[in-house]
Design a protein around this motif. Sequence first.
Motif, PDB file in Angstrom:
ATOM      1  N   LEU A  74       0.435  19.053  -2.908  1.00 49.44           N
ATOM      2  CA  LEU A  74      -0.768  19.912  -2.507  1.00 49.44           C
ATOM      3  C   LEU A  74      -1.867  19.101  -2.206  1.00 49.44           C
ATOM      4  O   LEU A  74      -2.688  19.203  -1.504  1.00 49.44           O
ATOM      5  N   GLN A  75      -1.870  18.104  -3.112  1.00 54.06           N
ATOM      6  CA  GLN A  75      -3.145  17.047  -3.301  1.00 54.06           C
ATOM      7  C   GLN A  75      -2.960  16.435  -1.913  1.00 54.06           C
ATOM      8  O   GLN A  75      -4.108  15.932  -1.125  1.00 54.06           O
ATOM      9  N   THR A  76      -1.908  15.968  -1.641  1.00 56.75           N
ATOM     10  CA  THR A  76      -1.685  15.164  -0.295  1.00 56.75           C
ATOM     11  C   THR A  76      -1.873  15.950   0.908  1.00 56.75           C
ATOM     12  O   THR A  76      -2.600  15.567   1.947  1.00 56.75           O
ATOM     13  N   SER A  77      -1.792  17.284   0.871  1.00 52.79           N
ATOM     14  CA  SER A  77      -2.140  18.178   1.879  1.00 52.79           C
ATOM     15  C   SER A  77      -3.507  18.241   2.195  1.00 52.79           C
ATOM     16  O   SER A  77      -3.867  18.543   3.197  1.00 52.79           O
ATOM     17  N   ARG A  78      -4.205  18.120   1.142  1.00 53.67           N
ATOM     18  CA  ARG A  78      -5.655  18.271   1.194  1.00 53.67           C
ATOM     19  C   ARG A  78      -6.401  17.101   1.493  1.00 53.67           C
ATOM     20  O   ARG A  78      -7.425  17.086   2.200  1.00 53.67           O
TER      21      ARG A  78
ATOM     22  N   GLU B 106       1.027  -1.135   0.053  1.00 54.11           N
ATOM     23  CA  GLU B 106       0.029  -0.041   0.042  1.00 54.11           C
ATOM     24  C   GLU B 106       0.792   1.106   0.128  1.00 54.11           C
ATOM     25  O   GLU B 106       1.767   1.688   1.054  1.00 54.11           O
ATOM     26  N   LEU B 107       0.843   2.143  -1.129  1.00 54.80           N
ATOM     27  CA  LEU B 107       1.433   3.113  -1.267  1.00 54.80           C
ATOM     28  C   LEU B 107       1.168   4.380  -0.344  1.00 54.80           C
ATOM     29  O   LEU B 107      -0.013   4.395   0.352  1.00 54.80           O
ATOM     30  N   HIS B 108       2.261   5.050   0.285  1.00 57.79           N
ATOM     31  CA  HIS B 108       1.727   5.933   1.303  1.00 57.79           C
ATOM     32  C   HIS B 108       1.142   7.032   0.318  1.00 57.79           C
ATOM     33  O   HIS B 108       1.311   7.242  -0.713  1.00 57.79           O
ATOM     34  N   PRO B 109       0.118   8.012   0.921  1.00 56.11           N
ATOM     35  CA  PRO B 109      -0.649   8.975   0.040  1.00 56.11           C
ATOM     36  C   PRO B 109       0.201   9.611  -0.746  1.00 56.11           C
ATOM     37  O   PRO B 109      -0.106  10.231  -1.801  1.00 56.11           O
ATOM     38  N   LEU B 110       1.578  10.144  -0.226  1.00 58.60           N
ATOM     39  CA  LEU B 110       2.181  11.104  -0.830  1.00 58.60           C
ATOM     40  C   LEU B 110       2.755  10.290  -2.224  1.00 58.60           C
ATOM     41  O   LEU B 110       2.751  10.943  -3.352  1.00 58.60           O
ATOM     42  N   GLN B 111       3.301   9.000  -2.220  1.00 62.70           N
ATOM     43  CA  GLN B 111       3.522   8.316  -3.095  1.00 62.70           C
ATOM     44  C   GLN B 111       2.511   8.087  -4.275  1.00 62.70           C
ATOM     45  O   GLN B 111       2.518   8.129  -5.274  1.00 62.70           O
ATOM     46  N   ALA B 112       1.272   7.839  -3.677  1.00 64.98           N
ATOM     47  CA  ALA B 112       0.144   7.716  -4.658  1.00 64.98           C
ATOM     48  C   ALA B 112      -0.291   9.004  -5.434  1.00 64.98           C
ATOM     49  O   ALA B 112      -0.705   9.000  -6.413  1.00 64.98           O
TER      50      ALA B 112
ATOM     51  N   LEU C 182      10.363  12.887  -2.546  1.00 67.17           N
ATOM     52  CA  LEU C 182       9.246  12.261  -1.572  1.00 67.17           C
ATOM     53  C   LEU C 182       9.705  12.470  -0.107  1.00 67.17           C
ATOM     54  O   LEU C 182       8.850  12.650   0.680  1.00 67.17           O
ATOM     55  N   MET C 183      10.873  12.122   0.298  1.00 62.37           N
ATOM     56  CA  MET C 183      11.332  12.446   1.658  1.00 62.37           C
ATOM     57  C   MET C 183      11.186  13.717   2.097  1.00 62.37           C
ATOM     58  O   MET C 183      10.835  14.212   3.240  1.00 62.37           O
ATOM     59  N   THR C 184      11.938  14.820   1.313  1.00 61.62           N
ATOM     60  CA  THR C 184      11.693  16.051   1.466  1.00 61.62           C
ATOM     61  C   THR C 184      10.195  16.721   1.781  1.00 61.62           C
ATOM     62  O   THR C 184       9.973  17.424   2.554  1.00 61.62           O
ATOM     63  N   ALA C 185       9.365  16.312   0.835  1.00 67.92           N
ATOM     64  CA  ALA C 185       7.864  16.490   0.669  1.00 67.92           C
ATOM     65  C   ALA C 185       7.239  15.998   2.125  1.00 67.92           C
ATOM     66  O   ALA C 185       6.423  16.451   2.867  1.00 67.92           O
ATOM     67  N   TYR C 186       7.600  14.663   2.526  1.00 65.43           N
ATOM     68  CA  TYR C 186       7.171  14.067   3.706  1.00 65.43           C
ATOM     69  C   TYR C 186       7.427  14.921   4.940  1.00 65.43           C
ATOM     70  O   TYR C 186       6.366  15.195   5.749  1.00 65.43           O
ATOM     71  N   ALA C 187       8.647  15.256   4.853  1.00 63.68           N
ATOM     72  CA  ALA C 187       8.814  16.268   6.140  1.00 63.68           C
ATOM     73  C   ALA C 187       8.508  17.678   6.189  1.00 63.68           C
ATOM     74  O   ALA C 187       8.039  18.088   7.187  1.00 63.68           O
ATOM     75  N   PHE C 188       8.231  18.144   4.874  1.00 65.21           N
ATOM     76  CA  PHE C 188       7.745  19.416   4.705  1.00 65.21           C
ATOM     77  C   PHE C 188       6.202  19.467   5.183  1.00 65.21           C
ATOM     78  O   PHE C 188       5.904  20.213   5.743  1.00 65.21           O
ATOM     79  N   LEU C 189       5.537  18.360   4.848  1.00 66.36           N
ATOM     80  CA  LEU C 189       4.095  18.257   5.114  1.00 66.36           C
ATOM     81  C   LEU C 189       3.897  17.953   6.617  1.00 66.36           C
ATOM     82  O   LEU C 189       2.748  18.318   7.124  1.00 66.36           O
ATOM     83  N   ARG C 190       4.775  17.227   7.044  1.00 61.02           N
ATOM     84  CA  ARG C 190       4.671  17.011   8.653  1.00 61.02           C
ATOM     85  C   ARG C 190       4.728  18.611   9.249  1.00 61.02           C
ATOM     86  O   ARG C 190       4.206  18.704  10.391  1.00 61.02           O
ATOM     87  N   ASP C 191       5.622  19.348   8.901  1.00 58.10           N
ATOM     88  CA  ASP C 191       5.931  20.604   9.457  1.00 58.10           C
ATOM     89  C   ASP C 191       5.123  21.846   8.901  1.00 58.10           C
ATOM     90  O   ASP C 191       4.929  22.692   9.665  1.00 58.10           O
ATOM     91  N   THR C 192       4.593  21.420   7.630  1.00 57.52           N
ATOM     92  CA  THR C 192       3.603  22.399   7.026  1.00 57.52           C
ATOM     93  C   THR C 192       2.338  21.557   6.581  1.00 57.52           C
ATOM     94  O   THR C 192       2.359  21.415   5.204  1.00 57.52           O
ATOM     95  N   PRO C 193       1.376  21.471   7.462  1.00 56.64           N
ATOM     96  CA  PRO C 193       0.309  20.726   6.944  1.00 56.64           C
ATOM     97  C   PRO C 193      -0.539  21.298   5.681  1.00 56.64           C
ATOM     98  O   PRO C 193      -1.236  20.399   5.052  1.00 56.64           O
TER      99      PRO C 193
END
Length: 159
Positions: free
Chosen positions: A150-154, A86-92, A110-121
């Motif tokens: 942006l899709q992942t954040s929404r 099962e892909l992570h939502p960011l991967q999907a 992906l790893m940069t975006a993962y950390a970014f979204l954790r800090d900036t939801p």
Amino acid sequence: MSSERDIKLTVNGREYSGHAEVRMTLADFIRGELDLTGTHLGCEHGVCGACTILFNGQAVRSCLMLAVQADGANLMTVEGLANGDELHPLQAAFQQNHALQCGFCTPGMLMTAYAFLRDTPNPTEQQVREGISGNICRCTGYAPIVQAILQTSRETPSP
């Protein structure tokens, strides 16, 4: 004096122990010793971002660190995003938005975006662009990557 050191670390929730040459980069250790080849090596100068991983929760360039510096650390690589098949939502979202072409930059992005979204939801488009500005992609033009983030954040709660 030996040029190898024993190290123990946790990668993607799994404990590892091994030996590392004192001059071996963390990226080379992850790829060569742990056989986690999703972490890519691009410039080997910390500029391109292809080798980005999470080191104790912080996005870092693994080509700029030595493996011995990771002794006792908790790491997350791109292999740690998915839950089995099962892909992570960011991967999907990257897949749905065609946010990759050659795929070389994708693990670090992906790893940069993962950390970014954790800090900036709930980022704005400009914040996403600034958040990934340290990662180089030579294929996509960044627009689909930005849309995927942006899709992942929404659609999903913070990672």
